[in-house]
Scaffold this motif. Structure first.
Motif, short mmCIF file in Angstrom:
data_model
loop_
_atom_site.label_atom_id
_atom_site.label_comp_id
_atom_site.label_asym_id
_atom_site.label_seq_id
_atom_site.Cartn_x
_atom_site.Cartn_y
_atom_site.Cartn_z
N TYR A 157 0.08 5.13 -11.11
CA TYR A 157 0.69 5.56 -9.86
C TYR A 157 -0.37 5.58 -8.76
O TYR A 157 -1.49 6.06 -8.99
CB TYR A 157 1.28 6.97 -10.02
CG TYR A 157 1.65 7.65 -8.72
CD1 TYR A 157 2.77 7.24 -8.01
CD2 TYR A 157 0.87 8.67 -8.21
CE1 TYR A 157 3.11 7.84 -6.82
CE2 TYR A 157 1.20 9.28 -7.01
CZ TYR A 157 2.32 8.87 -6.32
OH TYR A 157 2.65 9.46 -5.14
N THR A 158 -0.04 5.07 -7.62
CA THR A 158 -0.97 5.09 -6.49
C THR A 158 -0.26 5.68 -5.27
O THR A 158 0.70 5.09 -4.78
CB THR A 158 -1.48 3.68 -6.15
OG1 THR A 158 -2.11 3.13 -7.30
CG2 THR A 158 -2.48 3.74 -5.00
N PRO A 159 -0.72 6.82 -4.76
CA PRO A 159 -0.14 7.35 -3.53
C PRO A 159 -0.38 6.37 -2.39
O PRO A 159 -1.45 5.75 -2.31
CB PRO A 159 -0.91 8.65 -3.29
CG PRO A 159 -1.60 8.95 -4.58
CD PRO A 159 -1.83 7.64 -5.26
N HIS A 160 0.58 6.21 -1.51
CA HIS A 160 0.35 5.40 -0.33
C HIS A 160 0.89 6.14 0.88
O HIS A 160 1.82 6.92 0.78
CB HIS A 160 0.98 4.01 -0.46
CG HIS A 160 2.46 4.01 -0.71
ND1 HIS A 160 3.02 4.30 -1.92
CD2 HIS A 160 3.50 3.75 0.12
CE1 HIS A 160 4.33 4.20 -1.85
NE2 HIS A 160 4.65 3.86 -0.61
N ARG A 161 0.27 5.86 2.02
CA ARG A 161 0.55 6.68 3.19
C ARG A 161 0.71 5.82 4.43
O ARG A 161 0.00 4.84 4.63
CB ARG A 161 -0.58 7.68 3.40
CG ARG A 161 -0.75 8.63 2.24
CD ARG A 161 -2.00 9.43 2.40
NE ARG A 161 -3.15 8.67 1.96
CZ ARG A 161 -4.40 9.15 1.92
NH1 ARG A 161 -4.62 10.38 2.31
NH2 ARG A 161 -5.39 8.41 1.51
N GLU A 162 1.64 6.24 5.26
CA GLU A 162 1.89 5.56 6.53
C GLU A 162 2.48 6.58 7.50
O GLU A 162 3.24 7.46 7.10
CB GLU A 162 2.85 4.40 6.32
CG GLU A 162 3.16 3.64 7.59
CD GLU A 162 4.26 2.62 7.38
OE1 GLU A 162 4.21 1.57 8.00
OE2 GLU A 162 5.18 2.91 6.58
N PHE A 205 -3.68 -7.78 10.35
CA PHE A 205 -3.25 -6.40 10.11
C PHE A 205 -2.54 -6.34 8.76
O PHE A 205 -1.62 -7.11 8.49
CB PHE A 205 -2.28 -5.95 11.21
CG PHE A 205 -2.85 -6.05 12.58
CD1 PHE A 205 -3.52 -4.99 13.16
CD2 PHE A 205 -2.72 -7.23 13.31
CE1 PHE A 205 -4.05 -5.09 14.43
CE2 PHE A 205 -3.25 -7.35 14.58
CZ PHE A 205 -3.93 -6.27 15.15
N PHE A 206 -2.97 -5.42 7.91
CA PHE A 206 -2.30 -5.18 6.63
C PHE A 206 -1.34 -4.02 6.83
O PHE A 206 -1.76 -2.94 7.26
CB PHE A 206 -3.33 -4.88 5.54
CG PHE A 206 -4.31 -6.00 5.33
CD1 PHE A 206 -4.01 -7.05 4.48
CD2 PHE A 206 -5.52 -6.02 6.01
CE1 PHE A 206 -4.90 -8.09 4.29
CE2 PHE A 206 -6.43 -7.05 5.82
CZ PHE A 206 -6.11 -8.10 4.96
N ALA A 207 -0.05 -4.22 6.54
CA ALA A 207 0.95 -3.25 6.97
C ALA A 207 1.99 -2.98 5.89
O ALA A 207 2.33 -3.87 5.11
CB ALA A 207 1.64 -3.75 8.23
N PHE A 208 2.50 -1.77 5.88
CA PHE A 208 3.63 -1.40 5.03
C PHE A 208 4.96 -1.53 5.78
O PHE A 208 6.01 -1.47 5.17
CB PHE A 208 3.50 0.05 4.56
CG PHE A 208 2.45 0.27 3.51
CD1 PHE A 208 2.09 -0.73 2.63
CD2 PHE A 208 1.83 1.50 3.40
CE1 PHE A 208 1.11 -0.52 1.66
CE2 PHE A 208 0.86 1.73 2.44
CZ PHE A 208 0.50 0.72 1.57
N SER A 209 4.91 -1.66 7.10
CA SER A 209 6.14 -1.72 7.89
C SER A 209 6.09 -2.90 8.84
O SER A 209 5.05 -3.52 9.06
CB SER A 209 6.34 -0.41 8.68
OG SER A 209 5.27 -0.21 9.58
#
Length: 545
Positions: A157-162, A205-209
């Motif tokens: 499991y890896t927490p990720h944040r945005e 840019f590396f992005a989650f959204s």
């Protein structure tokens, strides 16, 4: 206890709206009545935030996932034959790439548990995510100590944040800094006057959204800038969110002729091998856009949850990109130095376990960017800066002493009181830039004129300014900056021109800003025209030693 799902990058003044995200592993979990295994006498129970993570979850018993894995460090880059033979004898597999000083060992959880003499259980977290983990940190098995140096965590499991910010546009006088005022504030206008606009440069840019192209069109038009039409790799990550929109618009305000690229980082959260996938993503970016400047405003967990071994694939990929001329900037975080504390539990009193760094931002090859409050006159001329902190909202620039990495050579001159070994551990941030929402940059999001902020604004500021400096260097017979950290600290130690503005006021929840380097704002904010000339002097052998 630590809730691992928190929003890291606060891109504006927030009013308590935290985005909580989680990774749910794709596996069928069967609750078991198997007895809990006894810990080996040779292993150590992991404490701190990692222990809090497991304590806040429900223990489902011995793992029933298809596989579990961990990263191992190798003594050399030659083929690890002894490890391969040992793993085969334990019904485990090894993934290794030629030339790497790390490998992945994986197999069925019971086989991993037996081979490393630790329990491997399944857990259900507070947000419903299910993952495997071991409460014990294994030791290197005796049979492979001649080949293996160290081990990572057994953690699926890896927490990720945005950030999902609520902007309050009226908080900032004159609705935020314009592109010309931003260039003026950091003394980049002299480069713009020479036609230095980022032409020929690429910012990734590396992005989650994702982003709404309409917002970008509006921003470019209202700012009098060329069109902003990013290249997207891997498809739009998700719906438009302020984080990615702000990153793009801030960098475009500085380097309007640079090519902008958005890489979907969400696949790194799939399959339980996040850091290996981050390395693959970095390698792909390096191959497609060699020499680009990278900007990261997202996070994959605090440094207390993992070991340095877990990050070896990422550091290796980052070093390969450096060799092609890439400079990489990552926001230090917006939790005031408490990167191991969860947003939903922020109102609880902070404790020692909460103090920490974002793991990826703390990599020696990454330039960690802290945040400031900026003061200018009506024309954007720089007046003063201090460390960004907003105590009522529990926000502020992060930084501190690494739990994972030794002090790099370029930081060994620094002395800080909080490094117990004195000059032994990596320190962050390296530099800083504007982060306070009361003094932020005017952006366009969700068809509104808003103001950006947070260290996730500071990172693309540095990325955009570095694109300008790269163009300046190439125009004047120099070369791209590449691994910029050694150069930054060399300039700070003594250069022909003062390339930084020292930030000596303010602080965060853990440290205070002081003259010289500090763990709140690093070396300070950039004086771009002079910093670019310093870099050129270094490249041409004209800088003081």
């Amino acid at each position: 206890m630590l809730d691992p799902h928190w929003s890291r990058r606060t891109s504006a003044r927030m009013v308590g709206c935290w985005l909580m995200v989680s990774f749910v592993a794709a596996a069928s979990i069967i609750v078991s009545d198997h007895p809990v295994e006894q810990a080996s006498e040779t292993t150590a129970t992991i404490d701190g935030p990692y222990a809090n993570l497991l304590a806040s979850a429900t223990d489902l018993g011995p793992s029933r996932f298809d596989h579990a894995q961990l990263t191992v460090g190798l003594r050399e880059s030659a083929r690890p034959d002894r490890l391969l033979q040992w793993a085969a004898s334990k019904s485990l597999a090894v993934r290794w790439k030629a030339g790497e000083e790390w490998a992945i060992v994986e197999g069925a959880p019971p086989d991993v548990a037996e081979a490393f003499d630790v329990p491997v259980h399944d857990y259900r977290g507070m947000q419903g995510q299910v993952f495997y983990a071991s409460s014990q940190q294994p030791e290197v098995p005796a049979a492979v100590r001649s080949t293996v140096t160290d081990l990572g965590r057994i953690l699926g499991y890896t927490p990720h944040r945005e950030a999902l910010p609520d902007f309050i546009p009226l908080d900032v006088p004159r609705q935020g800094l314009t592109p010309s005022a931003l260039l003026t504030a950091y003394n980049a206008s002299p480069l713009a006057a020479q036609g230095i606009t980022g032409k020929g440069q690429t910012i990734v840019f590396f992005a989650f959204s994702g982003f709404d192209q309409g917002d970008l069109d509006d921003f470019a038009q209202m700012s009098g800038l060329p069109p902003l039409k990013p290249v997207v790799v891997g498809g739009q990550p998700s719906e438009s969110r302020a984080e990615t929109v702000m990153d793009l618009e801030v960098a475009h305000a500085i380097a309007p002729d640079a090519r902008m690229v958005v890489i979907n980082a969400r696949p790194t959260l799939e399959g339980g091998r996040t850091y290996e996938r981050i390395a693959e993503m970095f390698d792909q970016a390096d191959q497609q856009f060699p020499g680009a400047v990278w900007s990261l405003s997202i996070g994959w967990g605090c440094d207390a949850l993992i070991t340095a071994t877990d990050l070896k694939p990422v550091q290796s990929a980052l070093e390969r990109a450096h060799r092609n001329g890439t400079s990489a900037f990552d926001a230090s975080g917006d939790t005031g130095g408490l990167e191991c504390k969860g947003g939903p539990r922020w109102s609880s009193p902070p404790g020692p376990d909460d103090v920490g760094l974002d793991a990826i931002s703390s990599l020696p090859g990454m330039t960690s960017v802290g945040g400031t409050t900026l003061s200018t006159d009506a024309d954007g001329q720089w007046l003063a800066e201090q460390a960004w902190i907003d105590s009522p909202l529990s926000q502020g620039t992060s930084g501190g002493v690494s739990k994972l990495f030794p002090r790099p050579a370029w930081q060994r001159r620094l002395i800080v009181e909080r490094d117990p070994g004195k000059r032994e551990r990596r320190l962050t941030p390296d530099v800083s830039a504007l982060a306070d929402p009361f003094t932020g940059i005017k952006i366009r999001f969700d068809q509104q004129d808003l103001v950006g902020a947070g260290t996730s604004q500071a990172a693309p500021i540095w990325a955009g300014l570095t694109a300008l400096m790269n163009q300046y260097l190439l125009t004047n017979g120099g070369q791209r900056l590449g691994d910029i950290n050694p150069l930054l600290y060399r300039v700070a130690a003594g250069a022909n021109s003062p390339g930084f503005r020292d930030v000596t006021l303010g602080g965060n929840a853990v440290d205070v800003a002081i003259p010289g380097y500090d763990m709140v704002t690093g070396l300070g904010s950039p004086n771009v025209e002079q910093l670019a000339r310093d870099f050129l002097d270094i490249q041409k052998g004209m800088a003081p030693r």
